[in-house]
Design a protein around this motif. Structure first.
Motif: not given
Length: 439
Positions: A20-29
């Motif tokens: 569960m690693e990611i460069d950028t997490l966006v919260v909300g769609a």
């Protein structure tokens, strides 16, 4: 797209689900999250969008049944996709808007995972990035973009009466006239939501009192151009700062029934009783400020100022647009304005419901980082937070007046995505240097 399975997650992040690693997490769609994902995708930034409900959920269930967009379809959209089967000058229904964002996300295979709630974001103390706790586990991300928008927590002011005999709901919980009990309704707030709800209730046979505070009142259209067009060519959408004293002034505009100019005198003639700003409730009696006539006058000034600016623009640019002198005609002042109601006994007036069209507050309780001032307001410059690695998109006046509108969100998201991509390039240069030194 819909929920991501494990294979899809690995495809978009390049790592296993367990890590569960990611460069950028966006919260909300919603519109902000979808726009953010598009720009990050174009720039090749590995990212994931988490949405606790469904794509564009606020448009589905956080609005009343008959709501349509306040801007025409040619304007209230992203640049890359038109509304399918909708006249460009028509106003999309809330369901059409939600379907639009779902369709848009599919055009670039957006890495959106729905049904996942972000519970907390904390900066790591001993390594780069942030630890994000979600309803489905923990994610590590170098950057986090808050795309939750400005309409997170409905506000009902503390003056609301403590009276169980009266049905009280926020406009976010209003869906249609049938959900209200028999009796008259007091609608508090005369921005776009309050005006449209009051109009709908009166047309459904309800006796309606509409509490009107300070507001701007643009024409729906003038001289064969929609007000969205006028605000564009006059540079008003791109204003980078609100006029002093007007930071929180609401806008009364409507796309309902094909779109029309909000006219409070016409609403009174129709049968709605206008009252001033709601002041207090005590022993079943509501009192109102004596500011109704002044509030209408200031709204008229705003309306006429836009007509004047439009006329000057037409003359200056020698446009062949039809004159519209009738746009400056006002109906006579109704009785409720010349002889205003300053207090109302709710029981005697038969008022059984109050709808609070009083706006929303943001809720960043999940974002536990140093990105806020002493009042809890995000500290940022065009969405780039004072906390490195934290970003905001979709907030009012993020970069301009149009920042909360669909097209404005798209442009703000592009700026933020460019900033993130630049940071990724610096990081890639550093990593390349380390690998070269180790070889």
């Amino acid at each position: 797209m819909t929920d991501l399975n494990q294979t899809a997650f690995q495809k978009y992040t390049g790592v296993t689900v367990e890590k569960m690693e990611i460069d950028t997490l966006v919260v909300g769609a919603g519109q902000a999250g979808v726009a953010m994902s598009e720009h990050l995708s174009k720039l090749g930034v590995p990212h994931l969008v988490l949405e606790r409900n469904r794509i564009a959920e606020a448009w589905r269930t956080g609005r009343w049944d008959s709501l349509v967009a306040n801007g025409p379809a040619w304007h209230d959209r992203f640049p890359g996709l038109e509304f399918d089967g909708l006249d460009p000058d028509a106003f999309a229904s809330k369901d059409q808007v939600a379907a639009y964002f779902e369709a848009y996300a599919k055009t670039f295979d957006a890495p959106i995972r729905t049904g996942v709630e972000v519970k907390s974001v904390v900066r790591n103390a001993d390594r780069p990035g942030f630890t994000i706790e979600t309803s489905e586990g923990v994610i590590e991300a170098r950057r986090v973009v808050s795309a939750t928008g400005p309409f997170q927590r409905p506000i009902i002011p503390p003056i609301a009466p403590k009276d169980d005999a009266i049905t009280q709901i926020h406009s976010a919980q209003y869906y249609n006239p049938q959900q209200l009990p028999e009796g008259a309704v007091l609608v508090v707030g005369a921005g776009s939501s309050g005006v449209q709800i009051a109009d709908e209730l009166q047309r459904a046979g309800k006796q309606v009192y509409l509490s009107v505070g300070p507001h701007d009142r643009p024409p729906r259209a003038y001289r064969n151009r929609d007000f969205c067009w006028w605000l564009g060519v006059l540079g008003l959408w791109d204003m980078e700062a609100a006029q002093p004293g007007k930071e929180h002034v609401t806008i009364a505009v409507s796309g309902a029934r094909g779109g029309h100019t909000v006219d409070f005198r016409a609403l009174a003639k129709q049968g709605i009783t206008l009252v001033g700003l709601t002041k207090a409730f005590e022993d079943g009696v509501v009192t109102f400020q004596s500011d109704l006539a002044d509030n209408l006058a200031r709204g008229d000034e705003n309306y006429l100022a836009l007509l004047d600016a439009a006329d000057a623009y037409i003359a200056r640019n020698r446009l062949d647009l039809p004159e519209e002198p009738e746009a400056r005609f006002f109906l006579p002042q109704p009785e409720c304005v010349t002889n205003p109601i300053l207090e109302l006994d709710l029981a005697k007036a038969g008022v059984t419901s109050i709808i609070w069209a009083t706006g929303y507050a943001v809720d960043f309780s999940w974002l536990k980082v140093n990105a806020f001032d002493g009042n809890g307001k995000p500290q940022h410059q065009r969405g780039v937070s004072s906390e490195p690695g934290i970003y905001f998109v979709g907030l009012p006046w993020l970069s301009r007046r149009g920042s909360t509108f669909i097209w404005g969100v798209w442009h703000d998201a592009k700026h933020i995505a460019d900033h993130i991509a630049t940071q990724c390039k610096y990081l890639a240069y550093r990593d390349a240097g380390q690998r070269q030194a180790e070889s």
